[in-house]
Design an enzyme around this catalytic site. Structure first.
Site, PDB file in Angstrom:
ATOM      1  N   CYS A   2      11.794   0.169   6.919  1.00 36.00           N
ATOM      2  CA  CYS A   2      13.241   0.187   7.124  1.00 36.00           C
ATOM      3  C   CYS A   2      13.956  -0.510   5.971  1.00 36.00           C
ATOM      4  CB  CYS A   2      13.587  -0.551   8.405  1.00 36.00           C
ATOM      5  SG  CYS A   2      12.677   0.037   9.825  1.00 36.00           S
ATOM      6  N   ARG A  27      11.988   3.481   0.170  1.00 32.87           N
ATOM      7  CA  ARG A  27      11.152   2.752   1.120  1.00 32.87           C
ATOM      8  C   ARG A  27      10.643   3.654   2.243  1.00 32.87           C
ATOM      9  NH1 ARG A  27      12.160  -2.915   0.912  1.00 32.87           N
ATOM     10  NH2 ARG A  27      11.899  -3.177   3.138  1.00 32.87           N
ATOM     11  N   TRP A  76      12.499   3.535   9.689  1.00 29.96           N
ATOM     12  CA  TRP A  76      11.178   4.155   9.602  1.00 29.96           C
ATOM     13  C   TRP A  76      10.524   3.852  10.946  1.00 29.96           C
ATOM     14  CZ3 TRP A  76       5.895   2.599   9.165  1.00 29.96           C
ATOM     15  CH2 TRP A  76       5.057   3.530   8.554  1.00 29.96           C
ATOM     16  N   ASN A 102      14.538  -4.991  10.608  1.00 33.79           N
ATOM     17  CA  ASN A 102      13.358  -4.475   9.922  1.00 33.79           C
ATOM     18  C   ASN A 102      12.183  -5.321  10.391  1.00 33.79           C
ATOM     19  OD1 ASN A 102      11.500  -3.493   8.141  1.00 33.79           O
ATOM     20  ND2 ASN A 102      12.447  -4.336   6.303  1.00 33.79           N
ATOM     21  N   LYS A 489      -3.875   9.187  -5.197  1.00 35.42           N
ATOM     22  CA  LYS A 489      -2.656   9.784  -5.747  1.00 35.42           C
ATOM     23  C   LYS A 489      -2.548  11.237  -5.289  1.00 35.42           C
ATOM     24  CE  LYS A 489      -0.639   6.584  -7.479  1.00 35.42           C
ATOM     25  NZ  LYS A 489      -1.193   5.804  -6.466  1.00 35.42           N
ATOM     26  N   GLU A 492      -1.682  11.378  -1.435  1.00 37.24           N
ATOM     27  CA  GLU A 492      -0.400  10.874  -0.944  1.00 37.24           C
ATOM     28  C   GLU A 492       0.791  11.685  -1.414  1.00 37.24           C
ATOM     29  OE1 GLU A 492       0.503   6.841  -2.137  1.00 37.24           O
ATOM     30  OE2 GLU A 492      -0.370   7.142  -4.101  1.00 37.24           O
ATOM     31  N   HIS A 508     -26.082  12.621  -0.577  1.00 38.49           N
ATOM     32  CA  HIS A 508     -26.500  12.061   0.712  1.00 38.49           C
ATOM     33  C   HIS A 508     -25.638  12.585   1.853  1.00 38.49           C
ATOM     34  CE1 HIS A 508     -29.470   9.531  -1.168  1.00 38.49           C
ATOM     35  NE2 HIS A 508     -28.571   9.267  -2.103  1.00 38.49           N
ATOM     36  N   LYS A 607       7.325   2.563   0.945  1.00 37.32           N
ATOM     37  CA  LYS A 607       6.992   1.838  -0.283  1.00 37.32           C
ATOM     38  C   LYS A 607       6.398   0.460   0.022  1.00 37.32           C
ATOM     39  CE  LYS A 607       6.889   1.012  -4.687  1.00 37.32           C
ATOM     40  NZ  LYS A 607       5.730   1.634  -5.351  1.00 37.32           N
TER      41      LYS A 607
HETATM   42  C1  F6R Z   1      -0.249   3.999  -3.282  1.00 32.96           C
HETATM   43  C2  F6R Z   1       0.526   2.825  -2.920  1.00 32.96           C
HETATM   44  C3  F6R Z   1       0.032   1.976  -1.811  1.00 32.96           C
HETATM   45  C4  F6R Z   1       0.219   0.479  -2.159  1.00 32.96           C
HETATM   46  C5  F6R Z   1      -0.136  -0.376  -0.941  1.00 32.96           C
HETATM   47  C6  F6R Z   1      -0.010  -1.844  -1.235  1.00 32.96           C
HETATM   48  O1  F6R Z   1       0.344   4.698  -4.336  1.00 32.96           O
HETATM   49  O2  F6R Z   1       1.549   2.558  -3.489  1.00 32.96           O
HETATM   50  O3  F6R Z   1      -1.300   2.257  -1.494  1.00 32.96           O
HETATM   51  O4  F6R Z   1      -0.594   0.172  -3.248  1.00 32.96           O
HETATM   52  O5  F6R Z   1       0.704  -0.037   0.129  1.00 32.96           O
HETATM   53  O6  F6R Z   1       1.307  -2.188  -1.551  1.00 32.96           O
HETATM   54  P1  F6R Z   1       1.638  -3.544  -2.268  1.00 32.96           P
HETATM   55  O7  F6R Z   1       1.045  -3.497  -3.624  1.00 32.96           O
HETATM   56  O8  F6R Z   1       3.139  -3.613  -2.300  1.00 32.96           O
HETATM   57  O9  F6R Z   1       1.021  -4.642  -1.439  1.00 32.96           O
END
Ligand code: F6R
Length: 612
Positions: A2, A27, A76, A102, A489, A492, A508, A607
């Site tokens: 959020c 976010r 969210w 939030n 990558k 996601e 395996h 995010k």
């Molecule tokens: C993938 C991504 C997430 C973050 C994870 C940790 O592209 O961005 O997997 O790496 O949510 O986030 P932080 O680094 O903010 O703790």
């Protein structure tokens, strides 16, 4: 997660709130809402399900809502489905208490039952409505005013929250409280701003207050005062944000992600330059001494997602260079595992946001057990940065795209520096090798730029394979850690099912999934493992796989096996991740673009994951 914004000044609030929310869109959210008022008018609430533009249309870009004081929210969903009814702001039935939240209130069911016994009724499925009605209850019961009733509610609430609340009887004020959820306050001449994250404030001010954990702030029109949970006034230091507003804009790129991919050489250069001074590593800014690096017997790296993948690469690098045992663990596992830690261990928490709930909980667990902690963090003043014993700031600047790229690269650079310094201090390398490694590190940004020059070929390849359904990334050692990040990558942002495998492990079980046309990316940057991984690539090719090879310039024999090859410049084997990850980020990015997906805001993702 959020997003919260707030404004209290002399301008019309709604357009400012909508603009602020648009800066927090990255976010992730599924609904949005605003609450606005003037001194003499009741609080008006407008909410909408879906994108922010639906809310903007509903309010004629904010023009239809009148008032110079207001709060806004992007939700969210955690408790209750995404819907207009569950969207924030929420309110007491008489609309005397209106707020946004939030975080997650863990004991909301118990609090709801208490309120039900006092004849409260509930219109939504949210924990936020419960929190606001609890504040309303205390307003009525003790009549001690907003700070008092919020503090009383805070002592009852378990979980995490950032709250912004308006009270009908306090027309020119907004009240803010937080515990374990981020919240920033900006104050200018005549106005106050609130936001969950700095990019929403940069247009108005760079002087911000990071309200402390379990504190309450009272915001007037250009004034702010802070209180602790006992309602005692406390002072909070003002901090100057160094990021410029342009860093949070797309600057001519189609998406934030591709802009941030291109910013990686700078992120790495800036991070390295903050840690290497006059040809020597200088960790004094982190508070870590040479004596500390000598003393530690074991390192635990704890993180989530891509930051965890940095840890996986770090494990190979630190163990090999500094000969120290390293254990890497997902924060969500570490926190519930009762880990075996000794006072000679160092727990490193890696996090871009510094707010990830599991990483923060892991840090607190380590601290509770009396273990020294180091945070490798990008967001200055974030919770992990404030609570860790030592902090190493990565200088990637604001990262807006949900999928991390430049923060990941800056984290890797930080890990290299730690590994090389520990290796020297612990006598594992001599001064000559140290200089050689520093020199290699210094050259990384220019080599990363060279990798970026090859992007058209990857764009072409991604367009060709935009219909891929399954993908495998394979590698050994550090190449396995790179494969994990490449695969994440792909999943996601492109929604392609993909898996990363240690190349030797495929046979395996997993190899049975390989069939005609399955795309397999073989990562072969470790020269001593090149032939081993290549023979695993031959195995999948003979079962019909289409092969992309990723290796160093010079390893041209890979073309006998791979159908398409990407080369990266040579560097020290410990640092290849910084170069090899770029083609994999580009592959994920261009595949997502070719499939017409929302690259910067992939579905279901946030995010900053500030809930468990
Ligand atoms: C993938 C991504 C997430 C973050 C994870 C940790 O592209 O961005 O997997 O790496 O949510 O986030 P932080 O680094 O903010 O703790």
């Amino acid at each position: 997660m959020c997003g919260i914004v707030g404004y209290n000044g002399s301008e019309q609030a709604a357009p400012i709130l909508l603009e602020g929310l648009s800066r927090l869109e990255y976010r992730g959210y599924d609904s949005a809402g605003l609450a606005v008022r003037n001194a003499s008018t009741p609080i008006e609430i407008v909410k909408a399900k879906g994108r922010l533009r639906v809310l903007a249309e509903k309010t004629n870009d904010g023009e239809a809502l009148h008032g110079t004081c207001g709060i806004g929210h992007t939700r969210w969903a955690t408790h209750g489905e995404p819907s207009e009814n569950n969207a924030h702001p929420h309110a007491s039935d008489d609309r005397t208490v209106v707020g946004v939240h939030n975080g997650i209130i863990e004991n909301y069911q118990e609090l709801k039952e208490k309120l039900l016994r006092h004849d409260y009724v509930f219109y939504s499925d949210t924990d936020t409505e419960v929190a606001l009605k609890l504040i309303h209850y205390y307003m009525g019961k003790y009549a001690g005013g907003p700070v008092d009733s919020i503090a009383r509610a805070m002592t009852r609430i378990r979980g995490s929250y950032a709250l912004a609340v308006m009270f009908a009887e306090y027309p020119d004020e907004i009240f803010v409280a937080r515990k374990d959820s981020p919240m920033v306050i900006g104050v200018t001449d005549g106005a106050c701003y609130i936001a969950s994250d700095v990019p929403a404030l940069l247009k108005y001010t760079r002087s911000v207050y990071y309200i402390g954990n379990q504190q309450i702030a009272r915001l007037g029109k250009g004034t702010v005062s802070f209180f602790d949970i006992d309602r005692e006034p406390v002072s909070v230091e003002q901090t100057e944000v160094k990021w410029d507003a342009e860093a949070a804009e797309k600057g001519g790129f189609e998406h934030f992600m591709i802009k941030e991919i291109h910013e990686q050489p700078k992120a790495v250069r800036d991070t390295l330059h903050s840690l290497i001074k006059e040809d020597h590593i200088d960790l004094s800014g982190t508070g870590l001494t040479d004596e500390d690096l000598r003393k530690y017997e074991r390192i635990h790296i704890v993180a989530c997602g891509s930051a965890y993948h940095v840890g996986l690469a770090g494990q190979y690098i630190i163990e090999d260079l500094a000969r120290m045992p390293v254990r890497v663990e997902l924060a969500s596992e570490f926190r519930y595992r009762n880990p075996l830690l000794t006072d000679r261990d160092l727990v490193i928490v890696i996090s871009q946001s510094g707010e990830t709930a599991d990483s923060l909980a892991a840090l607190r667990l380590a601290k509770e057990k009396g273990i020294e902690t180091l945070g490798i963090i990008n967001v200055i003043g974030s919770s992990i940065a404030r609570e860790a014993d030592h902090v190493l700031y990565t200088l990637a600047g604001p990262e807006i795209a949900v999928a991390t790229t430049k923060a990941y690269s800056a984290q890797l650079a930080a890990v290299y520096v730690l590994a090389v310094q520990a290796a020297l201090i612990r006598g594992c390398i001599d001064e000559e090798k140290y200089k050689e490694l520093l020199n290699e590190m210094e050259q990384l940004p220019a080599k990363m730029e060279r990798v970026l020059e090859d992007k058209e070929r990857i764009q072409w390849f991604a367009a060709k394979y935009s219909n891929a359904r399954d993908m495998f990334f394979i590698g050994r050692g550090i190449d396995y850690a790179i494969s994990m990040e490449g695969s994440l990558k792909m999943k996601e942002i492109s929604y392609v099912h993909s898996e990363a495998y240690a190349a030797g492990e495929l046979k395996h079980g997993t190899i049975s999934l390989v069939e005609n046309g399955t795309l397999v990316v073989g990562v072969c940057t470790q020269n001593h493992l090149f032939e081993k991984t290549r023979s695993n690539m031959v195995e999948v090719k003979s079962r019909g796989a289409y092969l992309m090879g990723l290796t160093n310039y010079g390893n041209y024999s890979i073309e006998d096996t791979a159908d398409f090859t990407v080369y990266i410049p040579r560097t020290d084997a410990h640092f290849t991740t910084s170069l090899a990850v770029i083609p994999l980020q580009l592959l994920g990015y261009y595949l997502s673009v070719a499939r017409g997906l929302n690259v910067d805001k992939p579905r279901n993702l946030a995010k900053s994951v500030t809930v468990e």
